[in-house]
Write an enzyme that holds these catalytic residues in place. Structure first.
Site, PDB file in Angstrom:
ATOM      1  N   CYS A 122      77.065 -14.903  15.702  1.00  0.00           N
ATOM      2  CA  CYS A 122      76.148 -14.295  14.738  1.00  0.00           C
ATOM      3  C   CYS A 122      76.692 -12.966  14.222  1.00  0.00           C
ATOM      4  O   CYS A 122      75.958 -12.169  13.657  1.00  0.00           O
ATOM      5  CB  CYS A 122      74.767 -14.083  15.355  1.00  0.00           C
ATOM      6  SG  CYS A 122      74.752 -13.013  16.806  1.00  0.00           S
ATOM      7  N   ARG A 175      66.773 -11.747  18.683  1.00  0.00           N
ATOM      8  CA  ARG A 175      67.475 -10.819  19.573  1.00  0.00           C
ATOM      9  C   ARG A 175      66.526  -9.701  19.956  1.00  0.00           C
ATOM     10  O   ARG A 175      65.908  -9.062  19.104  1.00  0.00           O
ATOM     11  CB  ARG A 175      68.709 -10.236  18.883  1.00  0.00           C
ATOM     12  CG  ARG A 175      69.547  -9.337  19.796  1.00  0.00           C
ATOM     13  CD  ARG A 175      70.723  -8.736  19.057  1.00  0.00           C
ATOM     14  NE  ARG A 175      70.281  -7.763  18.053  1.00  0.00           N
ATOM     15  CZ  ARG A 175      71.112  -7.167  17.187  1.00  0.00           C
ATOM     16  NH1 ARG A 175      72.402  -7.468  17.198  1.00  0.00           N
ATOM     17  NH2 ARG A 175      70.640  -6.302  16.318  1.00  0.00           N
ATOM     18  N   ARG A 186      66.736 -10.074  13.727  1.00  0.00           N
ATOM     19  CA  ARG A 186      66.801  -8.697  14.233  1.00  0.00           C
ATOM     20  C   ARG A 186      65.411  -8.056  14.167  1.00  0.00           C
ATOM     21  O   ARG A 186      64.846  -7.912  13.094  1.00  0.00           O
ATOM     22  CB  ARG A 186      67.772  -7.863  13.405  1.00  0.00           C
ATOM     23  CG  ARG A 186      69.195  -8.387  13.354  1.00  0.00           C
ATOM     24  CD  ARG A 186      70.062  -7.409  12.550  1.00  0.00           C
ATOM     25  NE  ARG A 186      71.451  -7.843  12.439  1.00  0.00           N
ATOM     26  CZ  ARG A 186      71.945  -8.493  11.404  1.00  0.00           C
ATOM     27  NH1 ARG A 186      71.163  -8.800  10.380  1.00  0.00           N
ATOM     28  NH2 ARG A 186      73.219  -8.842  11.367  1.00  0.00           N
ATOM     29  N   HIS A 217      45.914  -9.725 -12.486  1.00  0.00           N
ATOM     30  CA  HIS A 217      46.338 -10.251 -13.781  1.00  0.00           C
ATOM     31  C   HIS A 217      47.789  -9.910 -14.081  1.00  0.00           C
ATOM     32  O   HIS A 217      48.569 -10.766 -14.524  1.00  0.00           O
ATOM     33  CB  HIS A 217      45.428  -9.720 -14.886  1.00  0.00           C
ATOM     34  CG  HIS A 217      45.845 -10.155 -16.262  1.00  0.00           C
ATOM     35  ND1 HIS A 217      46.661  -9.388 -17.062  1.00  0.00           N
ATOM     36  CD2 HIS A 217      45.592 -11.294 -16.953  1.00  0.00           C
ATOM     37  CE1 HIS A 217      46.884 -10.032 -18.195  1.00  0.00           C
ATOM     38  NE2 HIS A 217      46.236 -11.188 -18.161  1.00  0.00           N
ATOM     39  N   GLY A 237      78.692 -11.825  19.490  1.00  0.00           N
ATOM     40  CA  GLY A 237      78.534 -10.673  18.604  1.00  0.00           C
ATOM     41  C   GLY A 237      79.911 -10.105  18.331  1.00  0.00           C
ATOM     42  O   GLY A 237      80.417  -9.282  19.105  1.00  0.00           O
TER      43      GLY A 237
END
Length: 804
Positions: free
Chosen positions: A757, A584, A516, A426, A707
């Site tokens: 990225c 990755r 990740r 609720h 990267g």
């Protein structure tokens, strides 16, 4: 069969009969009359019609009394409590008209004979004509009664239901929304009781209740009767099922299962006045899931069928709020109620608000997050909803649990914190309706949070809600999602926390360029994978105890790791499906792995972990390969068992093509063969060797993802964790940019995709322009900058010729 004026069997009703039998009963009739043929089981029963309610008012001359009492309330001559009590007493004290009583008794006899019993157990529920409508939430404002046995109990329950049309909360809510009391009538549903006290029950929604993400079915479950879930008495199990893959051959798309504490269960009582009672749930039951996988999928299939039916009926998408129960004798599942969801389905979202803490403090309590917002304020602890004299408007309401009687007080609060309850209790439902955040099911808020204490309630950090000590600073960002410009360059997202995936996945995007797994390992699994595999060799008793607590409810320590990692990845993949989600592989350094439970025993002490045992070299090392194979097993489960083949793989910190070949061999041996079912395997470009030998890496992998953090570090020879040389670290350095340009050129020549990225595109607009000018295929950024980068990319591309 009973007088049809006053009795209508569910099988004779449709949703068009709301005026005669109310929303709840009409919906039950709709399902029985139209969906039973599709295998959906709904317990049979009948409705005592609104004509019966009107007959009671007319024969007992109650209309005038009700009208006068309500006038006195509006004038301020009488309190809400006085008016509600007077009306209810007058209704329930009057006898039912003889012809109505006779009709009810006859129908009950028919239902009992159909069940093969003299007096079958039934549930008696109120069903108002303004209830369960798509644009209002009256649910829970009228009374319901379970475990009703025999004619005498049934007739008394019917009277009490009719009287409950004038509970204080119902009167107040209708007044607030401007509903004419005289135009709202009540029907009563009498339904064969599902013996869930010996099994389990719960609530499900055909969307995620926090974000409105509509491609999952969200199911809650507890042992015993479902009232413990609805009322927030217990913390239930939670299951998420990905709709698009339900029914796909050989797939089991249960993307997340969360074991609830399930402290209490509600069972039938044998007393005359008390129909149910609460008992402690046995420990063995608390440590197992209520539903099997097959039962979860069955409920999800039913939920989709019901949603599709109601959507077609209304001519627009209609997410549903459904109550279900499992019979303890037969083991069968049943739908006992269904109504349109009224929070997300009525919102028109042209903007998305994003809350973010700017600082962190001491966590006082944690629970389930509701509302995806942050609020600060003073604690007002209330043990009884009638003790409101000291409550100040805008305070944070702290209490054990709430029910519909708490509505007026909840409206005065800026946030809600409870000891008990899950995300369908609720308190959670009302918080969403009010647009305020809540943290429910903390277990100890009323003990820890004292009155007047300044705290910060954060429900914006994923599925875990936290209450911090003190007033913390936070940001609120509102972004428009209409008229998002198209781009030739794919604008993807970096995502780590599965708890935010359903929300950020609704921001326009082209997929996930970096998922990740470290977040799931560090925050959910918490233990070093080798400590799970070699548990018997652990030297620390504390580590062994901690792991035992973590793996409670799982078949093995191995399955604990695999299941949690798979579910974390699957949640992200489902949120962005069918767009690519590039996962990755784990890239913890040895010092980071050592920080996990049991980790120090299995990790080397390295002078420079940043360029030590990490990435690809870790996967094929004799010491770590068994742990890496658990990671592979989790990804196989995501792609093959769940069916989320939009998951792709990315290998980080791969120093040489020879290393890459060894990792690809292990992946294939583990069931992750490049090219099978569309599996692509990418490599991170983080080292100068990746640029210099780009063509050799291109022979092994399907593409590159830059990267920029590590690449900058290793090109410039700068330790990115050192503050002493931080001024030298800059991804926009010409040496770094030349390396990126060279990689993009080599990738294009090898017909390979190339993206980025790293952090730089999120931080530097000029870097985005550089990347697009060089012809990069995709840019993956943090979710909070995704729309900004997309708009920028559109402007840059618009200024370029189409072939650029």
């Amino acid at each position: 069969m009973g007088d049809p004026t006053y009795i209508r069997w569910f099988s004779d009703l449709t949703i068009d009969d709301i005026g005669r039998v109310g929303g709840k009963n009409a919906s039950l009739g709709e399902m029985i009359s139209t969906l039973r043929v599709q295998g959906i089981r709904v317990p049979n029963g009948f409705a005592v019609t609104t004509d019966a309610y009107n007959l009671i008012l007319e024969e007992n001359r109650l209309e005038h009394l009700i009208e006068e009492e309500l006038k006195a309330f509006r004038k301020g001559d009488k309190s809400l409590d006085e008016v509600g009590r007077t009306i209810r007493v007058d209704i329930r004290s009057k006898p039912l008209p003889q012809r109505l009583e006779k009709a009810i008794v006859a129908a009950y006899g028919d239902l009992s004979r159909e069940s093969g019993e003299e007096h079958t157990l039934v549930a008696v529920r109120s069903s108002a004509t303004a209830e369960d409508l798509p644009d209002a939430s009256f649910a829970g404002q009228q009374d319901s009664f379970l475990n009703i046995h025999g004619v005498e109990q049934l007739l008394e329950a019917v009277r009490l239901c009719f009287a409950s049309l004038y509970t204080d909360r119902a009167i107040s809510y209708r007044e607030e929304l401007g509903y004419d009391h005289e135009r709202v009538a009540l029907s009563v549903g009498v339904q064969k009781m599902v013996l869930a006290d010996r099994a389990g029950a719960g609530v499900l929604f055909t969307l995620d209740t926090e974000t409105g993400f509509d491609r999952v079915v969200f199911i809650t479950a507890a042992f015993g009767l479902g009232e413990t879930v609805v009322q927030g008495i217990t913390n239930p199990d939670e299951y998420y099922v990905f709709k698009p893959l339900v029914g796909a051959p050989g797939k089991l798309p249960i993307v997340r299962k969360i074991l609830g504490a399930k402290e209490k269960r509600m069972i039938f009582a044998t007393g005359r006045s008390v129909r149910t009672r609460l008992v402690d749930t046995p420990r063995a039951d608390r440590e197992r899931f209520v539903l099997s996988d097959d039962e979860i999928i069955q409920l999800a299939q039913w939920a989709q069928t019901i949603e599709e039916h109601y959507s077609a009926k209304r001519g627009r998408p209609t997410p549903m709020d459904i109550e279900w129960a499992k019979d303890g004798e037969t083991g069968g599942l049943f739908v006992v109620q269904a109504r349109p969801e009224t929070v997300h389905s009525t919102r028109k979202r042209s903007t998305i608000q994003s809350y973010r803490l700017k600082e962190h403090g001491t966590v006082l309590v944690e629970g389930r997050a509701v509302g995806e917002a942050i609020v600060t304020g003073r604690v007002c602890r209330v043990d009884d909803q009638e003790e409101t004299g000291s409550f100040e408007d805008g305070c944070l309401l702290v209490t054990e649990m709430t029910d519909p009687n708490w509505g007026p007080l909840m409206k005065r609060s800026s946030g809600i914190i409870t000891d008990l309850g899950g995300r369908t209790c609720h308190a959670a439902i009302v918080a969403r309706e009010l647009g305020i955040p809540a943290v429910v099911g903390t277990g100890s808020a009323t003990e820890i949070l004292e009155n007047g204490r300044s705290v910060t309630l954060s429900a914006a950090e994923g599925e875990i809600g936290r209450v911090y000590d003190g007033t913390l600073a936070f940001d609120v960002e509102e972004v428009g999602i209409e008229e998002i410009p198209p781009t030739r360059t794919a604008i993807m997202m970096n995502v780590a926390n599965p708890g935010v995936a359903f929300r950020v996945g609704q921001i326009p995007n082209d997929g996930v360029g970096l998922a990740r797994v470290e977040f799931v390992i560090a925050n959910t699994i918490q233990a070093h994978p080798l400590a799970l595999i070699k548990y018997d060799e652990l030297e620390s008793p504390e580590d062994r105890d901690a792991i035992q607590r973590l793996v409670t409810g799982y078949s093995s320590r191995r399955d604990f790791f695999v299941e949690n990692l798979a579910e974390g990845v699957a949640t992200i993949a489902a949120a962005f499906h069918p767009r690519d989600v590039i996962v990755r592989l784990s890239d913890f350094k040895s010092n980071e792995y050592a920080g996990l439970i049991g980790g120090r025993q299995f990790e080397p002490r390295e002078e420079n972990p940043m360029i030590g045992l990490r990435g690809a070299s870790r996967y094929y090392s004799d010491r770590f390969r068994p742990a890496f194979e658990l990671e592979c097993e989790a990804l196989v489960r995501v792609r093959q068992r769940f069916g989320l083949t939009n998951v792709k793989i990315m290998v980080p910190f791969c120093r040489t093509p020879e290393e890459g070949a060894r990792v690809i061999e292990i992946l294939e041996h583990s069931g992750l063969k490049r090219g099978r079912e569309g599996l692509k395997i990418y490599v991170m470009c983080e080292l100068p060797s990746n640029v210099i030998l780009a063509k050799e890496f291109a022979d092994l992998f399907d593409g590159f993802s830059i990267g920029s953090n590590d690449l900058t570090q290793l090109i410039l020879g700068v330790d990115r964790d050192s503050g002493l040389v931080a001024h030298v670290f800059d991804e926009r350095n010409e040496a770094v940019k030349r390396a990126i340009s060279e990689l993009i050129r080599s990738a294009k020549e090898s017909n390979r995709k190339v993206g980025i990225c790293g952090q730089a595109p999120s931080d530097f607009p000029d870097f985005v322009e550089f990347l697009i000018r060089e012809g990069i295929d995709s840019i993956s950024v943090n979710p909070d900058t995704a729309l900004q980068v997309r708009s920028q990319a559109h402007r840059i591309e618009s200024a370029q010729p189409e072939s650029a």
